[in-house]
Design a protein around this motif. Structure first.
Motif, PDB file in Angstrom:
ATOM      1  N   LYS A   8      13.457  -2.289  -1.388  1.00  0.00           N
ATOM      2  CA  LYS A   8      11.957  -2.359  -1.902  1.00  0.00           C
ATOM      3  C   LYS A   8      11.279  -0.998  -2.052  1.00  0.00           C
ATOM      4  N   THR A   9      10.369  -1.228  -3.004  1.00  0.00           N
ATOM      5  CA  THR A   9       9.556   0.029  -3.560  1.00  0.00           C
ATOM      6  C   THR A   9       8.167  -0.335  -3.947  1.00  0.00           C
ATOM      7  N   GLY A  10       7.362   0.546  -3.794  1.00  0.00           N
ATOM      8  CA  GLY A  10       5.837   0.170  -4.202  1.00  0.00           C
ATOM      9  C   GLY A  10       4.824   1.379  -4.250  1.00  0.00           C
ATOM     10  N   LEU A  11       3.957   1.252  -4.598  1.00  0.00           N
ATOM     11  CA  LEU A  11       2.742   2.151  -4.752  1.00  0.00           C
ATOM     12  C   LEU A  11       1.268   1.702  -4.312  1.00  0.00           C
ATOM     13  N   LEU A  12       0.480   2.581  -3.957  1.00  0.00           N
ATOM     14  CA  LEU A  12      -0.859   2.406  -3.228  1.00  0.00           C
ATOM     15  C   LEU A  12      -1.872   3.471  -3.771  1.00  0.00           C
ATOM     16  N   ALA A  13      -2.835   2.951  -4.134  1.00  0.00           N
ATOM     17  CA  ALA A  13      -3.920   3.820  -4.369  1.00  0.00           C
ATOM     18  C   ALA A  13      -5.145   3.279  -3.754  1.00  0.00           C
ATOM     19  N   LYS A  14      -5.922   4.326  -3.060  1.00  0.00           N
ATOM     20  CA  LYS A  14      -7.117   3.892  -2.481  1.00  0.00           C
ATOM     21  C   LYS A  14      -8.224   5.039  -2.628  1.00  0.00           C
ATOM     22  N   TYR A  15      -9.383   4.495  -2.878  1.00  0.00           N
ATOM     23  CA  TYR A  15     -10.442   5.196  -3.036  1.00  0.00           C
ATOM     24  C   TYR A  15     -11.430   5.104  -2.263  1.00  0.00           C
ATOM     25  N   LYS A  16     -12.195   5.993  -1.591  1.00  0.00           N
ATOM     26  CA  LYS A  16     -12.910   5.679  -0.334  1.00  0.00           C
ATOM     27  C   LYS A  16     -14.207   6.647  -0.476  1.00  0.00           C
ATOM     28  N   THR A  17     -15.491   6.305  -0.408  1.00  0.00           N
ATOM     29  CA  THR A  17     -16.511   6.977  -0.424  1.00  0.00           C
ATOM     30  C   THR A  17     -17.510   6.541   0.940  1.00  0.00           C
ATOM     31  N   ARG A  18     -17.995   7.823   1.055  1.00  0.00           N
ATOM     32  CA  ARG A  18     -19.235   7.470   2.369  1.00  0.00           C
ATOM     33  C   ARG A  18     -20.381   8.213   2.116  1.00  0.00           C
ATOM     34  N   ASP A  19     -21.568   7.876   2.342  1.00  0.00           N
ATOM     35  CA  ASP A  19     -22.929   8.376   2.016  1.00  0.00           C
ATOM     36  C   ASP A  19     -23.777   8.104   3.159  1.00  0.00           C
ATOM     37  N   LYS A  20     -24.173   9.235   4.087  1.00  0.00           N
ATOM     38  CA  LYS A  20     -24.971   9.073   5.034  1.00  0.00           C
ATOM     39  C   LYS A  20     -26.244  10.053   4.893  1.00  0.00           C
TER      40      LYS A  20
ATOM     41  N   GLU B 175      -2.470  -2.085  -4.625  1.00  0.00           N
ATOM     42  CA  GLU B 175      -1.128  -1.977  -4.600  1.00  0.00           C
ATOM     43  C   GLU B 175      -0.269  -2.842  -4.948  1.00  0.00           C
ATOM     44  N   VAL B 176       1.039  -2.253  -5.441  1.00  0.00           N
ATOM     45  CA  VAL B 176       1.775  -3.223  -5.967  1.00  0.00           C
ATOM     46  C   VAL B 176       3.408  -2.970  -5.373  1.00  0.00           C
ATOM     47  N   ASN B 177       4.048  -3.862  -5.114  1.00  0.00           N
ATOM     48  CA  ASN B 177       5.535  -3.737  -4.549  1.00  0.00           C
ATOM     49  C   ASN B 177       6.491  -4.744  -5.145  1.00  0.00           C
ATOM     50  N   LEU B 178       7.781  -4.116  -5.008  1.00  0.00           N
ATOM     51  CA  LEU B 178       8.910  -4.831  -5.688  1.00  0.00           C
ATOM     52  C   LEU B 178       9.798  -4.968  -4.511  1.00  0.00           C
ATOM     53  N   ALA B 179      10.338  -6.279  -4.213  1.00  0.00           N
ATOM     54  CA  ALA B 179      11.701  -6.097  -3.431  1.00  0.00           C
ATOM     55  C   ALA B 179      12.724  -6.883  -4.346  1.00  0.00           C
TER      56      ALA B 179
ATOM     57  N   SER C 277      18.484 -12.017 -14.829  1.00  0.00           N
ATOM     58  CA  SER C 277      19.832 -11.664 -14.039  1.00  0.00           C
ATOM     59  C   SER C 277      19.665 -10.325 -13.064  1.00  0.00           C
ATOM     60  N   VAL C 278      18.972  -9.433 -13.778  1.00  0.00           N
ATOM     61  CA  VAL C 278      19.016  -8.195 -13.109  1.00  0.00           C
ATOM     62  C   VAL C 278      18.103  -8.403 -11.671  1.00  0.00           C
ATOM     63  N   PHE C 279      16.972  -9.106 -12.100  1.00  0.00           N
ATOM     64  CA  PHE C 279      15.910  -8.981 -10.805  1.00  0.00           C
ATOM     65  C   PHE C 279      16.135 -10.608  -9.992  1.00  0.00           C
ATOM     66  N   GLU C 280      17.266 -11.454 -10.178  1.00  0.00           N
ATOM     67  CA  GLU C 280      17.287 -12.596  -9.517  1.00  0.00           C
ATOM     68  C   GLU C 280      17.089 -12.270  -8.164  1.00  0.00           C
ATOM     69  N   GLY C 281      16.237 -13.221  -7.678  1.00  0.00           N
ATOM     70  CA  GLY C 281      15.885 -13.330  -6.155  1.00  0.00           C
ATOM     71  C   GLY C 281      15.068 -12.154  -5.814  1.00  0.00           C
ATOM     72  N   ALA C 282      14.325 -11.486  -6.861  1.00  0.00           N
ATOM     73  CA  ALA C 282      13.519 -10.576  -6.653  1.00  0.00           C
ATOM     74  C   ALA C 282      11.841 -10.781  -6.317  1.00  0.00           C
ATOM     75  N   THR C 283      11.342 -10.324  -5.906  1.00  0.00           N
ATOM     76  CA  THR C 283       9.730 -10.618  -5.550  1.00  0.00           C
ATOM     77  C   THR C 283       9.026  -9.535  -5.905  1.00  0.00           C
ATOM     78  N   LEU C 284       7.878  -9.699  -6.994  1.00  0.00           N
ATOM     79  CA  LEU C 284       6.856  -8.898  -7.304  1.00  0.00           C
ATOM     80  C   LEU C 284       5.582  -9.241  -6.890  1.00  0.00           C
ATOM     81  N   ASP C 285       4.750  -8.404  -6.062  1.00  0.00           N
ATOM     82  CA  ASP C 285       3.560  -8.753  -5.632  1.00  0.00           C
ATOM     83  C   ASP C 285       2.566  -7.625  -5.816  1.00  0.00           C
ATOM     84  N   ALA C 286       1.241  -8.060  -5.857  1.00  0.00           N
ATOM     85  CA  ALA C 286       0.216  -7.127  -6.115  1.00  0.00           C
ATOM     86  C   ALA C 286      -1.016  -7.503  -5.423  1.00  0.00           C
ATOM     87  N   ARG C 287      -2.043  -6.554  -5.156  1.00  0.00           N
ATOM     88  CA  ARG C 287      -3.166  -6.843  -4.553  1.00  0.00           C
ATOM     89  C   ARG C 287      -4.181  -5.744  -4.768  1.00  0.00           C
TER      90      ARG C 287
END
Length: 739
Positions: free
Chosen positions: A400-412, A383-387, A330-340
Motif C-alpha cells: 500500500k502506498t499513498g499521498l496526503l496534502a493538508k492546508y489549515k488556516t486560523r485567524d484569531k 488524499e489518495v491511496n493504492l493497495a 493484469s498488473v493491478f488485478e485485485g488492487a484498490t484505488l481510493d481518494a478523498r
C-alpha cells in the motif's frame, strides 16, 4: 487491545433497542438459542463493508468500504461499537462513550469531560478524528472537544495506541477515531428522546432521528439530526492559605445547546463507489457566573458577575471515490484505488461582560469589562491511496502506498474594553496562522499461515507553518520527519492473540505558542516562541488478549520516549518592571510507561442460578513518567495520574425485557509542579446508572442517572489554599426505538 474497554459485556439477549438495532433477535424468536452467550466481543469497528484489496469473492454481497478513514484492525488499542455502548449508561454527547475506553480518561471540569487523554497524558498528546479527519475546533492544543458530537450519530469509537505508516503520526499518546453511523443495508429509522433535570437546574433534553438505508444495490442514503440542551451547573469554593478561611465562592450555570446535521449519500457498482458526507455542527453556550470574595476575617468583600455567550460551528463535508481493479488490468488485478477530498470551516464567536461590585453592593463602573473574540479555521485535505495484493513466498501481501496534502488556516481576533474605553489588543489576542502538511508513505502487510501478520512501513511528513502577530511580526518554520513503523499481530489460537508495534511519532506545538507575541501581567511577562521544535518520540505497545464465550482477559504494555518536551518555564530574564519572563520552551527529554488491564466475566459461568444474566467488566491503567530537564532536574510529567480505571455491572432478566447497568470511573490523585511547589488534585470517583425496559420489539423505555456520586474536584495548592469544584447530578427519562 482487541478487548473493547468497558464495553460492558454485551448481554447477548438484546436487553435494549441498541442491541435490537444491531440485529439481536427478540426473545421468543426462532433464533433465541443464539442469544444465550453472555459476552459479545467486537474486535473491529462494527462497520459492515468490503475492505480494500480484499480477496476476490470475499464478502461480495457487502457494500464497498469508502470514506471511513483507516481502521484499527489488529493494532494495540480498543474498539467499542453501538451494540456495546448502547448497554451502558450513555448520555447525549460522545464523551460518554469515550470515557469507557481502556487507557483513556477524559478531562475538563466536573460534568463536562470533553477532552480525550490517551495514556493519561495532557490532551495535546491525543488527536481526535471523525472518520479519520481531524475537524477544526477552537482549542489551541489541536484538540476536538468531545461535546461537539451527539452519541446517537456514532457507529463506533476506537482508541489507537500504535500506528501503521498509512496513518498520520501527529499525537504521541495515540488517536481516538470516531466512526459515524453507516448506511444500513435495510431501510431503518432510529429515534431517541430524553428529558431530565440536574440538581438546581432547568429542564435538559436531547433528541435524535436517523433514517436511511440502501434503496437498491446501487444507491444508498442516510440523514441524521440531533438536538440537545444540557445545562452544566458548577459550584466552586476557595479557601485562604490556612486551608480553612473562605476566600471566594463561585456559582456557574452554563446552558449548552447543540444541533447536529449529518448526511451520507452513496452510489456504487461492483467495482466502483462514490460517497459524499456533509456535516453541520452548531453549539451555543450561554454562561452566567457569580463570584463572591471574602476578607481574611470572613467578612464579605464584594463580588463579580460574568455573562458569556459562545457559538461554535463546523460546516463542511468529504467526497470519496474508490475503484477496484479486475482481471482486465493484469498488473493491478485485485488492487484498490481510493481518494478523498474534504473541506471544513470552523468558527468560534464569544462575547463576555464582566461587572464588579463593592461590599456595599454598588457597582464599580470603572471596572466594567467587555470582551469579544472570534476564531476562524479552515481545513482543506486531500488524499489518495493504492493497495495492491499479491502472493510471494507462500505469504499473502498487501502493498500500500499513498499521498496526503493538508492546508489549515486560523485567524484569531480579540478586543477588550474597560468602562467603555477600548483597550489595546495584546499580540496574543490577534494572530493568523497557515500550516501546510505534505505526507507520503509505503507499507507492506504480510500474512503468514493465516496467523502471523507484520506491516513494516515508512512515512514521510513535511510541515510548513507561517505565523503573523497583531504587530505584523511574522515567523515561519519547516520540519521534515521520517517515521518508520512496524506493527505486528500473532494469533496463537481462537482464544489467544498478541499484537504490538513500534512507531516513530510526533506532537506538533499548540497554535498560539508559535506566534511572536508578548503579554504582561501583574507579576510576570509571557512571550511566544516561534522557534519551538515539535515533540518527537518512539511509541512501543504490546497487547495480549484471551477471549472465550464467558471470559475475556487482556493485558497491554506501553512505553513512550519523548524528546524536546514543551512546557512553560521561567527564562531567568526580567522585564523593565523587574517581573520574571516566562516562555514555552523545549525543556528536556522523558518517558512514560504503564500497563493496561481488562477483565470481562459473564457470571453465569459460576453455575449459580442467582448470577445468571449478570456480567462484570473492569479496566485498570497504571502509568509512570519521568522528565529530565536540560539542567538535570527530574520530575514526573504534568497532569498525569498514576492510576485510573472503571468497573461496570450489567444485568438482564431471562425474558430480555428489563436490564440495568452501573458504571464506575475512578482517577487517582494527580500531582503537578507549580511555581511555588507541588500542587495536588484529589482522587475522583464517578458513578452512572441506566435501567432499560423493552415495551415492544421496537420501543424501549429508559432512565439514566449521571454523576450519582456528586463528584467534587479538590485542588490543593502548594501554599495551602484549597479549591473545591462540584458538578450537579442529572437524571433523564426517555424512549428509544428502531423501525
Amino acid at each position: 487491545m482487541r478487548l473493547t474497554g468497558v464495553s460492558l459485556i454485551a448481554i447477548a439477549m438484546g436487553c435494549s433497542m441498541a442491541g435490537a438495532q444491531e440485529g439481536v433477535a427478540p426473545a421468543g424468536s426462532p433464533d433465541e438459542t443464539l442469544l444465550l452467550d453472555p459476552i459479545i466481543l467486537h474486535a473491529a469497528s462494527g462497520q459492515k463493508c468490503r475492505k480494500v484489496a480484499s480477496p476476490n469473492g470475499q464478502d461480495t454481497d457487502l457494500p464497498l468500504c469508502i470514506g471511513l478513514g483507516t481502521e484499527r484492525d489488529g493494532l494495540p488499542g480498543a474498539t467499542m461499537d453501538r451494540a456495546e455502548f448502547g448497554r451502558l449508561p450513555t448520555g447525549a454527547r460522545v464523551q460518554d462513550v469515550i470515557k469507557r475506553l481502556p487507557g483513556v480518561f477524559t478531562g475538563g471540569g466536573p460534568g463536562e469531560d470533553k477532552d480525550a487523554r490517551v495514556l493519561g497524558l495532557d490532551k495535546e498528546y491525543t488527536r481526535t478524528t471523525i472518520d479519520g479527519i481531524q475537524l477544526p475546533d477552537g482549542g489551541e492544543k489541536r484538540e476536538f472537544n468531545l461535546d461537539r458530537l451527539s452519541s446517537s450519530l456514532v457507529e463506533s469509537v476506537e482508541v489507537i495506541r500504535s500506528r501503521r505508516a498509512e496513518m498520520e503520526a501527529d499525537g504521541i499518546a495515540g488517536r481516538v477515531d470516531i466512526k459515524l453511523r453507516d448506511i444500513p443495508r435495510e431501510r431503518e429509522i432510529a429515534v431517541q428522546g430524553a428529558v431530565g433535570a440536574p440538581e438546581g437546574g432547568d429542564i435538559q433534553q436531547w433528541h435524535s432521528l436517523t433514517a436511511g438505508g440502501m434503496l437498491n444495490e446501487t444507491f444508498g442514503a442516510q440523514g441524521a439530526v440531533s438536538w440537545s440542551k444540557v445545562p452544566n451547573i458548577k459550584t466552586k469554593t476557595k479557601t485562604d492559605k490556612d486551608g480553612v478561611t473562605l476566600a471566594e465562592t463561585e456559582d456557574e450555570v452554563k446552558d449548552v445547546t447543540s444541533t447536529d446535521f449529518l448526511g451520507d449519500f452513496l452510489w456504487q457498482t461492483d467495482d466502483t463507489a462514490v460517497r459524499f458526507k456533509p456535516t453541520w455542527l452548531n453549539q451555543v453556550e450561554d454562561k452566567d457566573k457569580t463570584k463572591a470574595k471574602y476578607k481574611s476575617d470572613g467578612s464579605f468583600n464584594g463580588s463579580e458577575t460574568e455573562a458569556e455567550s459562545k457559538t461554535k460551528r463546523t460546516v463542511g463535508g468529504a467526497f470519496s471515490v474508490r475503484h477496484d481493479f479486475d482481471e482486465a488490468f493484469s498488473v493491478f488485478e485485485g488492487a484498490t484505488l481510493d481518494a478523498r477530498v474534504a473541506y471544513y470551516a470552523g468558527s468560534e464567536d464569544k462575547d463576555k461582560d464582566k461587572a464588579t461590585y463593592k461590599a456595599d453592593g454598588s457597582e464599580e463602573a470603572s471596572k466594567f469589562e467587555t470582551e469579544w473574540e472570534e476564531k476562524n479555521d479552515d481545513l482543506l485535505q486531500g488524499e489518495v491511496n493504492l493497495a495492491l495484493p499479491f502472493e510471494a513466498g507462500g505469504a499473502h501481501n498487501i502493498l500500500k502506498t499513498g499521498l496526503l496534502a493538508k492546508y489549515k488556516t486560523r485567524d484569531k481576533a480579540k478586543t477588550k474594553a474597560k468602562a467603555g474605553i477600548p483597550q489595546a489588543a495584546g499580540e496574543k489576542d490577534v494572530y493568523a496562522l497557515e500550516e501546510i502538511t505534505i505526507a507520503g508513505y509505503v507499507q507492506n502487510e504480510t500474512e503468514f499461515f493465516g496467523a502471523v501478520k507484520i506491516t513494516p512501513g515508512l512515512r514521510i511528513e513535511a510541515t510548513s507553518l507561517e505565523a503573523t502577530s497583531a504587530a505584523g511580526m511574522t515567523s515561519d518554520g519547516d520540519a521534515i520527519d521520517l517515521l518508520p513503523s512496524l506493527p505486528f499481530e500473532v494469533r496463537f489460537s481462537e482464544d489467544w492473540a498478541l499484537s504490538g508495534g513500534i512507531a516513530r511519532v510526533v506532537t506538533r506545538p499548540k497554535f498560539d505558542l508559535l506566534v511572536p507575541w508578548e503579554t504582561s501581567g501583574s507579576d510576570r511577562t509571557t512571550i511566544g516562541n516561534p522557534d519551538l521544535e515539535p515533540e518527537r518520540g518512539w511509541a512501543y505497545d504490546v497487547d495480549l488478549d484471551y477471549t472465550s464465550p464467558h471470559l475475556d482477559l487482556g493485558a497491554g504494555v506501553f512505553y513512550r520516549w519523548i524528546s524536546d518536551r514543551i512546557e512553560e518555564v521561567a527564562t531567568g530574564d526580567e522585564d523593565d518592571d523587574g517581573n520574571p519572563i516566562y516562555q514555552s520552551q523545549n525543556v528536556g527529554d522523558g518517558w512514560t510507561a504503564g500497563v493496561i488491564l481488562e477483565e470481562r466475566v459473564g457470571l453465569g459461568l459460576l453455575g449459580l442460578e442467582a448470577l445468571e444474566g449478570f456480567s462484570i467488566t473492569s479496566t485498570q491503567t497504571f502509568a509512570r513518567s519521568r522528565l529530565t530537564e536540560y539542567d538535570g532536574t527530574k520530575r514526573p510529567f504534568k497532569e498525569q495520574p498514576d492510576f485510573w480505571g472503571d468497573v461496570a455491572l450489567v444485568w438482564s432478566d431471562p425474558d430480555a425485557r428489563l436490564s440495568a447497568a452501573l458504571a464506575l470511573n475512578f482517577t487517582s490523585e494527580i500531582t503537578s509542579s507549580g511555581d511555588n511547589g507541588d500542587e495536588v488534585r484529589d482522587a475522583e470517583l464517578t458513578l452512572d446508572a441506566e435501567v432499560d425496559y423493552r415495551l415492544t420489539d421496537q420501543i424501549t423505555l429508559f432512565a439514566l442517572a449521571e454523576n450519582l456520586t456528586g463528584t467534587e474536584r479538590v485542588k490543593r495548592k502548594a501554599d495551602g489554599a484549597v479549591e473545591v469544584e462540584e458538578g450537579a447530578r442529572s437524571v433523564y427519562v426517555g424512549l428509544k426505538g428502531s423501525f
